[in-house]
Structures are given as C-alpha cells and as structure tokens.
Design a protein around this motif. Structure first.
Motif, PDB file in Angstrom:
ATOM      1  N   HIS A   1      32.963  -1.789  -8.784  1.00 41.16           N
ATOM      2  CA  HIS A   1      32.423  -2.236  -7.496  1.00 41.16           C
ATOM      3  C   HIS A   1      31.030  -2.847  -7.650  1.00 41.16           C
ATOM      4  O   HIS A   1      30.331  -2.603  -8.638  1.00 41.16           O
TER       5      HIS A   1
ATOM      6  N   ILE B   1      12.485  10.450  -7.271  1.00 38.81           N
ATOM      7  CA  ILE B   1      12.876  10.240  -5.867  1.00 38.81           C
ATOM      8  C   ILE B   1      13.941  11.264  -5.496  1.00 38.81           C
ATOM      9  O   ILE B   1      14.931  11.407  -6.216  1.00 38.81           O
TER      10      ILE B   1
ATOM     11  N   LEU C   1      22.485   7.628 -14.943  1.00 39.32           N
ATOM     12  CA  LEU C   1      23.704   6.946 -15.409  1.00 39.32           C
ATOM     13  C   LEU C   1      23.726   6.726 -16.915  1.00 39.32           C
ATOM     14  O   LEU C   1      24.781   6.622 -17.513  1.00 39.32           O
TER      15      LEU C   1
ATOM     16  N   VAL D   1      16.094  11.354  -2.606  1.00 40.35           N
ATOM     17  CA  VAL D   1      16.646  10.660  -1.434  1.00 40.35           C
ATOM     18  C   VAL D   1      15.497  10.261  -0.510  1.00 40.35           C
ATOM     19  O   VAL D   1      14.738   9.345  -0.838  1.00 40.35           O
TER      20      VAL D   1
ATOM     21  N   TYR E   1      27.603   7.765  -6.126  1.00 38.26           N
ATOM     22  CA  TYR E   1      27.923   8.217  -7.482  1.00 38.26           C
ATOM     23  C   TYR E   1      27.911   9.758  -7.529  1.00 38.26           C
ATOM     24  O   TYR E   1      28.730  10.378  -8.204  1.00 38.26           O
TER      25      TYR E   1
ATOM     26  N   TRP F   1      16.720  20.797  -2.848  1.00 38.27           N
ATOM     27  CA  TRP F   1      18.019  20.126  -2.656  1.00 38.27           C
ATOM     28  C   TRP F   1      18.965  21.006  -1.848  1.00 38.27           C
ATOM     29  O   TRP F   1      20.137  20.693  -1.721  1.00 38.27           O
TER      30      TRP F   1
ATOM     31  N   CYS G   1      22.194   7.803   2.306  1.00 35.84           N
ATOM     32  CA  CYS G   1      21.627   8.162   1.001  1.00 35.84           C
ATOM     33  C   CYS G   1      21.049   6.918   0.326  1.00 35.84           C
ATOM     34  O   CYS G   1      19.852   6.840   0.044  1.00 35.84           O
TER      35      CYS G   1
ATOM     36  N   MET H   1      35.691   3.998  -7.020  1.00 38.07           N
ATOM     37  CA  MET H   1      34.257   4.217  -7.277  1.00 38.07           C
ATOM     38  C   MET H   1      34.044   4.688  -8.729  1.00 38.07           C
ATOM     39  O   MET H   1      33.140   4.228  -9.419  1.00 38.07           O
TER      40      MET H   1
ATOM     41  N   LYS I   1      30.187  -9.676 -12.399  1.00 39.11           N
ATOM     42  CA  LYS I   1      29.424  -9.031 -11.321  1.00 39.11           C
ATOM     43  C   LYS I   1      28.153  -9.826 -11.024  1.00 39.11           C
ATOM     44  O   LYS I   1      27.790 -10.017  -9.862  1.00 39.11           O
TER      45      LYS I   1
ATOM     46  N   GLY J   1      25.262  -1.276  -8.607  1.00 37.47           N
ATOM     47  CA  GLY J   1      25.815  -0.275  -7.697  1.00 37.47           C
ATOM     48  C   GLY J   1      25.114  -0.310  -6.344  1.00 37.47           C
ATOM     49  O   GLY J   1      24.293  -1.190  -6.052  1.00 37.47           O
ATOM     50  N   GLY J   2      25.458   0.681  -5.514  1.00 39.80           N
ATOM     51  CA  GLY J   2      24.964   0.719  -4.142  1.00 39.80           C
ATOM     52  C   GLY J   2      23.451   0.735  -4.048  1.00 39.80           C
ATOM     53  O   GLY J   2      22.845  -0.041  -3.294  1.00 39.80           O
TER      54      GLY J   2
ATOM     55  N   THR K   1      17.048   6.108   0.091  1.00 42.80           N
ATOM     56  CA  THR K   1      16.556   6.226  -1.296  1.00 42.80           C
ATOM     57  C   THR K   1      15.814   4.942  -1.694  1.00 42.80           C
ATOM     58  O   THR K   1      14.727   4.988  -2.288  1.00 42.80           O
TER      59      THR K   1
ATOM     60  N   THR L   1      17.415   4.580 -20.093  1.00 44.59           N
ATOM     61  CA  THR L   1      16.793   3.269 -19.789  1.00 44.59           C
ATOM     62  C   THR L   1      15.286   3.358 -19.533  1.00 44.59           C
ATOM     63  O   THR L   1      14.607   2.341 -19.480  1.00 44.59           O
TER      64      THR L   1
END
Ligand SMILES: NC(=O)c1ccc[n+]([C@@H]2O[C@H](COP(=O)([O-])OP(=O)(O)OC[C@H]3O[C@@H](n4cnc5c(N)ncnc54)[C@H](OP(=O)(O)O)[C@@H]3O)[C@@H](O)[C@H]2O)c1
Length: 354
Positions: free
Chosen positions: A339, A292, A267, A294, A46, A106, A148, A334, A201, A175-176, A152, A247
């Motif tokens: 996805h 977090i 998100l 990564v 993302y 970072w 990643c 993406m 989904k 998501g991933g 993560t 959230t």
C-alpha cells in the motif's frame, strides 16, 4: 440498537492474523458521562499488524478488540455529556486520557492495553472523542486516519519547534505516517523528500502527492548523501523517522544542523552490536532526536482544523468492507506492505475493492 453486535477480538497476545475472529456480544452498559458511537470506518496502522502477529513491543490486553482509529456517529450520549449529541460525527482519541502536554504512558491506548474500535458500536468517555466539523469534506475513512497517523505527523512537525515554510522535510517510506507527513509539509510550504523501496510506489507518490524529490533507498543505499546533495549540503530540517534502529544513523548524517528527527517507527531492524553512536552523532549536528508517542487531544484538534481548513484528504489507499472476509483481507493487504498511505475498513456500505 439490537442487544447483540459484532466485535472482532484477538484471543490472546496475537501470533498470526488468522487468530482474529468475530463474535456477537451484548451491548455494554452506558454511564451518564459516556457516549455510544456507531462506527462507520476504521483505519489500520502498522501497530495493528504487529499486535496481531505478536511482535508489538508494548503491553497488550488479553482478548483485545484491536484497532485504535475510528470515525463514527454518536448513537447515544449519556445525560451528563455536554459537548456531543446524537448524530455528531466523531473520531477517537488514540490515548483516551492524553488531553494535553506530553503523553506519560501507553496504558490507555485503544486496541492495545485497552479494547479498541474493530466493532460495530463502542463506548467512550466524552473526552475520548473529537468532533469532526459539519463543513469537513473528508470521507469517514479519511477522518479515521487522523486518529493515529494524523496526530503523530502533526506532533512530529508542530509538537516541538514548529515547521516553517521553505524548510526541508524528509519522510522515510510510503506508508500512512510518511505520506500524511508529506501532505501536511507540502500544505505548509515545505520542501519535501520521500524515500521508498519501490520505483512503482515512487511514481504513484510523485503523481498523486507531488513531493519535491524522491529517492529509491534500495537502489541508492547511501540515501543520506543524496539528501545532503539535493539540499546543497544543508540537510533535512525535519525527519519523520519511521525506520528506527536500522535507519537512524543515516538520518543523523543527513539531518540539518539544529534539525529535528522525530523517532516514530521500528520498521528497520539493526543488530545490537551495529547500533550507531547516537550521542556523538546528535551532538555533532546539534540535532534534536525526539521520541513521538502519537499525540494528545489538543494536537488532534489542531490537526483536524488544519486538514479541514486546507481541504486535505488523508491518503487512503484502499477500503475493505466490515465482514469476516473483508477484515481479514484488509489486515493481509496491510501486512503485505504493497500500500501507499492508509488501509481502511468501511462499515457503512458494501465496497467493491479498488
Ligand atoms: N510512535 C508513534 O506514535 C507511532 C505512530 C504511528 C506509527 N508508528 C510507527 O511508524 C511506523 C510506520 O507506521 P505506518 O502506519 O505508516 O506503517 P505502514 O503504513 O505499514 O508503512 C510502512 C512502510 O514503511 C516503509 N518501510 C518499511 N521498511 C522500511 C525501512 N527499512 N526503511 C524505510 N522505510 C521502510 C515501506 O514503504 P516503502 O515500500 O515505500 O519503502 C512500508 O510500506 C511503524 O513502525 C509504526 O508502528 C509510530
């Protein structure tokens, strides 16, 4: 190797996906401690969309080569490189100098503050690559997805108090990061709950990944109550928080006493004047709210070992070819968020999109 190779760049801090363009550039010089990798697959995150669209909240280099996650083959190793040789399969370390312990900044993250991996060949320091063992059965795209997303999720579940079998792990969205966390948690014997905006989904996730329970957070806006009900009032011991400000209040309401919320994503937005009383909510649950960044090299090595030993294949939804149109389609796919799991770019053969 020819002297010219293909590289994708964003001309400046991005403003739209269309700004992403390919160029032919000369191969950089190699130092004796460095390794040239021929890239075979790149996994998108993302973050790559946010960088291209100019919404990423952290610094990005001008004219950056995007993307952080690659799997490739060592093409040439400098004379002082000890642990890698030509032909070894390797993946990149997201933050090139984060070897162990907490990540402290970072500034060495591939595809953001420094050039990334959306290119045919890339040069890395030896310590910026992790070897994939020969016995690994994963594809190049699955291996790239460890960089990643994989580390993560490992950091979220094992970077603080390690997850125990029988505990409950809640992942938000499909998501991933979320589906990978679901896979690890399941392999570790956890009770797993997945939320999603979409029944389609969720059906796919139930069939392919077999979580213990699923919740549609659009149809069930009080999903935190459902998590509490489903766990008999106990709540989730681990929450993989990819939503962020929008959230976190519900996550704090359904986390177990003493549970761990890994704050990972951004998100879901929340107006500043509606932000929850985080301190009060965390105190009331005796919960750990842990940001977090990564993960480090040690955690990536642990994640590689875990996936190889347990024959886990990271959840690759779709692969696109490494071409001008293939790369653009991958980014657009993406960005549309249809996805489930990972979207990848494959350099090694022409792919017929699934
Ligand atoms: N801190 C770190 O180190 C780190 C590392 C990796 C990723 N991240 C962040 O984690 C987040 C997820 O990354 P990713 O690569 O997994 O993204 P992704 O593959 O694009 O997944 C996004 C999915 O999240 C779900 N989603 C969207 N809005 C949501 C909301 N309001 N509430 C709950 N779920 C929502 C959607 O799934 P459904 O349609 O099923 O709802 C969407 O498909 C991103 O913000 C990313 O930047 C942070």
């Amino acid at each position: 190797m020819t002297n010219q190779y293909t590289v994708f760049r964003l001309p400046d801090k991005g403003s739209s996906l269309d700004a992403l363009k390919s160029y032919k550039e000369p191969m950089p010089e190699l130092d004796k401690h460095q390794v040239v990798v021929r890239i075979c697959a790149v996994a998108l995150n993302y973050r790559d969309i946010a960088i291209a669209e100019g919404t990423y909240p952290f610094p990005v280099k001008k004219s950056v080569i995007p993307c952080s996650d690659m799997c490739g083959v060592v093409h040439h190793a400098g004379s002082r490189v000890k642990s890698l040789k030509k032909g070894d399969k390797v993946i990149s370390l997201f933050m090139q100098n984060a070897l162990y312990g907490p990540c402290t900044d970072w500034h060495d993250g591939l595809g953001g503050p420094i050039d990334g991996v959306l290119q045919e060949y890339a040069v890395f320091p030896e310590h910026g690559l992790v070897k994939i063992p020969k016995e690994a059965l994963m594809t190049d795209a699955e291996a790239a997805s460890l960089v990643c997303t994989g580390v993560t999720t490992w950091n979220a579940l094992y970077g603080n108090v390690p997850l125990k079998p029988g505990q409950t792990v809640l992942v938000l969205g499909t998501g991933g990061v979320s589906i990978t966390a679901l896979q690890i948690a399941k392999a570790a014997g956890a009770n797993t709950i997945v939320t999603s905006s979409s029944d389609v989904k969720l059906k796919h996730v139930q069939r392919a990944y077999k979580p213990t329970h699923v919740i549609n957070y659009k149809k069930c806006p009080d999903w935190e109550k459902e998590v509490l009900d489903f766990t008999g009032g106990h709540g989730a011991d681990y929450i993989v928080e990819t939503g962020g400000a929008g959230t976190i209040e519900k996550s704090l309401q359904c986390v177990a006493f003493g549970g761990i919320i890994s704050v990972i994503g951004f998100l879901a937005a929340c107006p500043a004047d509606q932000r929850p009383d985080m301190a009060g909510l965390a105190l009331a649950k005796g919960a750990v709210v842990r940001g977090i960044m990564v993960g480090n090299r040690q955690q990536l090595e642990e994640m590689v070992r875990f996936t190889v030993v347990n024959n886990i294949h990271l959840p690759v939804d779709k692969e696109f070819p490494f071409s001008d149109s293939g790369v653009m389609e991958a980014f657009q796919y993406m960005a549309q968020a249809g996805h489930v799991g990972k979207v990848c770019i494959n350099f090694t053969h022409d792919l017929v999109p699934k």
